[in-house]
Every structure is written in C-alpha cells, then in structure tokens.
Design a protein around this motif. Structure first.
Motif, PDB file in Angstrom:
ATOM      1  N   ALA A 105      -5.363   6.558  -0.975  1.00 44.91           N
ATOM      2  CA  ALA A 105      -5.051   6.538  -2.404  1.00 44.91           C
ATOM      3  C   ALA A 105      -4.497   7.866  -2.910  1.00 44.91           C
ATOM      4  O   ALA A 105      -4.032   7.953  -4.051  1.00 44.91           O
ATOM      5  CB  ALA A 105      -6.292   6.164  -3.212  1.00 44.91           C
ATOM      6  N   GLU A 106      -4.546   8.905  -2.070  1.00 50.71           N
ATOM      7  CA  GLU A 106      -4.049  10.212  -2.502  1.00 50.71           C
ATOM      8  C   GLU A 106      -2.523  10.232  -2.453  1.00 50.71           C
ATOM      9  O   GLU A 106      -1.909   9.816  -1.470  1.00 50.71           O
ATOM     10  CB  GLU A 106      -4.614  11.316  -1.616  1.00 50.71           C
ATOM     11  CG  GLU A 106      -6.120  11.503  -1.756  1.00 50.71           C
ATOM     12  CD  GLU A 106      -6.616  12.708  -0.987  1.00 50.71           C
ATOM     13  OE1 GLU A 106      -6.155  13.829  -1.284  1.00 50.71           O
ATOM     14  OE2 GLU A 106      -7.452  12.507  -0.078  1.00 50.71           O
ATOM     15  N   GLN A 111       3.364   9.533   2.278  1.00 52.77           N
ATOM     16  CA  GLN A 111       1.910   9.577   2.427  1.00 52.77           C
ATOM     17  C   GLN A 111       1.490   9.474   3.887  1.00 52.77           C
ATOM     18  O   GLN A 111       0.617  10.217   4.356  1.00 52.77           O
ATOM     19  CB  GLN A 111       1.266   8.461   1.590  1.00 52.77           C
ATOM     20  CG  GLN A 111      -0.037   8.828   0.924  1.00 52.77           C
ATOM     21  CD  GLN A 111      -1.246   8.598   1.843  1.00 52.77           C
ATOM     22  OE1 GLN A 111      -1.130   8.030   2.904  1.00 52.77           O
ATOM     23  NE2 GLN A 111      -2.416   9.048   1.404  1.00 52.77           N
ATOM     24  N   ALA A 141       2.484   1.874  -3.392  1.00 55.53           N
ATOM     25  CA  ALA A 141       1.489   2.271  -4.391  1.00 55.53           C
ATOM     26  C   ALA A 141       1.095   3.734  -4.239  1.00 55.53           C
ATOM     27  O   ALA A 141       0.683   4.375  -5.212  1.00 55.53           O
ATOM     28  CB  ALA A 141       0.253   1.378  -4.281  1.00 55.53           C
ATOM     29  N   SER A 142       1.217   4.288  -3.029  1.00 56.49           N
ATOM     30  CA  SER A 142       0.823   5.680  -2.794  1.00 56.49           C
ATOM     31  C   SER A 142       1.997   6.639  -2.950  1.00 56.49           C
ATOM     32  O   SER A 142       1.867   7.828  -2.689  1.00 56.49           O
ATOM     33  CB  SER A 142       0.222   5.828  -1.388  1.00 56.49           C
ATOM     34  OG  SER A 142       1.209   5.619  -0.399  1.00 56.49           O
ATOM     35  N   VAL A 161       0.838  -1.199   0.000  1.00 50.08           N
ATOM     36  CA  VAL A 161       0.000   0.000   0.000  1.00 50.08           C
ATOM     37  C   VAL A 161       0.871   1.247   0.000  1.00 50.08           C
ATOM     38  O   VAL A 161       0.594   2.232  -0.703  1.00 50.08           O
ATOM     39  CB  VAL A 161      -0.945  -0.004   1.223  1.00 50.08           C
ATOM     40  CG1 VAL A 161      -1.710   1.307   1.327  1.00 50.08           C
ATOM     41  CG2 VAL A 161      -1.913  -1.176   1.143  1.00 50.08           C
TER      42      VAL A 161
END
Length: 376
Positions: free
Chosen positions: A293-294, A275, A207-208, A204
C-alpha cells in the motif's frame, strides 16, 4: 493462452484459464495491435529508413546463425581503434513482450555509445503471443552469448545488461541463466521501470501508483494509461500453468546470489511499475521492504528537469544495489513517446531527465562494475 487471475497471497500463483470471451477479446486486441496498428507503422518506418537513412542509426546491423530472423543493432563510439577492448552495454527494448523493436532505442543507444565511449548492442526477441515465455528470454540469451564471442566486434571483457519495461524484466531473467553466468562477463544489470512481479493483479499496481494531477496534461491524468493494456500483455506472454513465482518470470523472487553483484534499478514516479521496482531494490539491497500500500515518491511536484538525489525515497545505494526514482514523470519517459503523448511540457521535462539519467547510469557503470575498461 491465459492470463493470471491469482492474487499475491496465492501459495502457488499459477496462471489459470480465462473465460473464452476474455481470451477472444485479448486475442483480437493483440492481433489488431500487431497487424493493423503497430505493424504497418513499423513497416513504413523501415521503408522510409531504407530510402532515406536517418541521421541516428547503428554502425552495424547483423544477424547470428542462432536467430537469423532477429537482427541486432550495434553502436560504436566515435574514433574507436579497431581491436581495442571496450566496455559493452547490451540493451533490450520494451513493449509488453508483445510490441516494439530494437530500433526504438537507437537515439538512447547511440548517445550512450558516444558519451561513454562504449560498445552498445541492441538485442532482439520474437514477440508474444506467437512467442510466449520463455521464448523471449531464450532469444535474448542466444543473441547475447553469440555477441560475446563475436570476433568481428571489439573484444568484450566486461559488459552490462540494460532493458526498458518488459526488456527490464528480460535483463534480470537472462542474467540468471547458467550459460550467461558462466561467461563471467555480465557484471551488472540496469533494469529501467521493469516488470518484476507478475503475482500482483494490475488493479493492485495501478492503486499503488503515484498520481499528481497538479502537473496537468498527460501527467495529470487520474488513471494509468498503460495499465489498461496489462491484461492483454499478461495473456500474450504467460502460458497456461506458468508459475508466477518462477524467478524466470518474476525476478523479484530470484535468489540474490543468482543475479550479478551490481544492479541499478531506475523507476518513474508516475508509473504503476514503480512500486514493485522499489520493493525489489529494497529486498536485494537488504533494506526494509515497503508494503504493497506504500506509494513511491512524494505528493509535491519536484520541478522541470529536476532529480532528487538527497532523499532516500528517490535514491540510494546499498550492497551493490542502486535505486533511482525519477520524479514527476511517466513510464517510457526516456523513449520516443512524443507522437503518442502530445504534451510539450512533459516532453521537455523528459528530455532533460533522459540526458541526466543516461549520464548517471554511464558513470555508475564505468566508475564501478565496468571500471577496468571504462572512461567517463
């Protein structure tokens, strides 16, 4: 030892046991890194420094009875008058809780002491997996408390804690300790690209992350180089049964009142930890917290040596919280990563941004939380 396999949505986020083969693999990697790769490098560095002391080195190296095996490195500003109180900055090195040493930050620490006329003390901690959580926090706390009352040092009336990466995590966790809070001397925390949320899987986090292939070189890679080590670091640091929502592990879950009034969170735009640092800053600053997701920052390349100080995506200050996202650069940009990165363009950009951010941090501290004793 174990590594977290829980998702952020898990109600308890307890570290679960990993399959035997995974544990054997992580153990082998940790052993190789500490004893066959990094260990010998540090040994030869120490021998070289002993035979020919480097130009940049601490004024004092000392040990305290509470942790005789963990020397601290002390930097004094030039032309300091003995007995005169100084603003103090305690620094904590990074390395995934498993690698690194206080020596890694000598250049940064010495420059800060000279530029801001401050006492800088580089704290130490024993490494995982031999010393997993809460061992490193215990070590840092013990050395911090010993230094605060050390009569051989300039009197410390007000101080801040600063740490890089894993050290950023430790700066936030040790600041919550009752004995540290009771001193009343830790006025601010400055976590630099810290780990603040262990509940999120590394997949995660990567990915961010912001990726800018237009930069080319080391920065243009389409994957996070540090991310590949995440599972090993977690396995080494987090014992089986650890609650990942414990504020002593993941500072994101700490009540605001348990932390100092002033917190300066700095992150690197091209870092998988940016993030979670952004979410922590917004949470503690009472701003809208971004979704998982930002992606921090912006797609466009900012430019060599440039910071962005007029865009809330990159910087703001609210309710004692300062947020600064350093554009176009990577995890560890302000450290001696040239031997690993081999990218002259990145290193020149990083050199300029290191000088700028060190100046901004010092001004923020000495014009704010440490103003009573500071000069800029």
């Amino acid at each position: 030892m174990a590594e977290s396999t829980t998702q952020a949505s898990s109600p308890s986020a307890i570290v679960q046991q990993r399959p035997l083969l995974n544990r054997l693999k992580y153990g082998a990697i940790a052993f190789a890194l500490q004893n066959l790769l990094v260990g010998p490098v540090l040994f030869f560095r120490d021998v070289k420094d002993y035979l020919k002391p480097p130009a940049i080195r601490p004024d004092i190296i000392k040990t305290y009875p509470c942790r005789k095996h963990l020397p601290v490195r002390i930097f004094l500003p030039p032309s300091h008058t003995a007995g005169t109180p100084l603003p103090a900055l305690f620094t904590i090195h990074g390395g995934g809780f498993m690698l690194g040493s206080p020596n890694d930050n000598d250049t940064w620490n010495a420059a800060f002491a000279a530029q801001h006329h401050a006492l800088v003390i580089a704290l130490n901690y024993a490494k995982a997996p031999a010393n997993p959580y809460p061992g490193p926090t215990d070590d840092v706390e013990a050395l911090l408390l010993a230094a605060l009352v050390d009569s051989s040092l300039p009197p410390i009336r007000a101080a801040a804690l600063l740490g890089w990466s894993a050290g950023g995590n430790l700066s936030l966790t040790v600041a919550q300790r009752p004995a540290v809070r009771a001193t009343g001397k830790i006025k601010a925390v400055v976590p630099l690209y810290p780990v603040v949320d262990f509940t999120l899987p590394w997949e995660v986090k990567t990915a961010s992350r912001r990726y800018k292939q237009a930069l080319g070189g080391y920065r243009g890679k389409g994957r996070d180089v540090v991310g590949g080590m995440g599972a090993v670091f977690n396995w080494a640091y987090l014992p089986l049964g650890t609650d990942l929502r414990d504020p002593g592990v993941s500072a994101l879950f700490a009540p605001r009142e348990s932390l100092p009034d002033h917190i300066f969170i700095l992150a690197a735009e091209l870092d998988m930890l940016a993030q979670e640092a952004w979410r922590a800053a917004c949470l503690w600053g009472n701003k809208q917290v971004p979704g998982l997701a930002e992606v921090p920052g912006k797609e466009e390349v900012v430019g060599k040596g440039e910071l962005v100080l007029d865009d809330e995506r990159f910087g703001w200050e609210e309710k004692g919280i300062r947020w600064l996202l350093v554009p176009d650069t990577v995890h560890g940009f302000d450290q001696n990563i040239g031997s690993v990165v081999r990218d002259e363009v990145l290193m020149e950009d990083a050199r300029i941004k290191t000088e700028k951010t060190r100046g901004i941090i010092g001004q923020w501290l000495l014009q704010g939380p440490l103003k009573e004793l500071g000069t800029v």
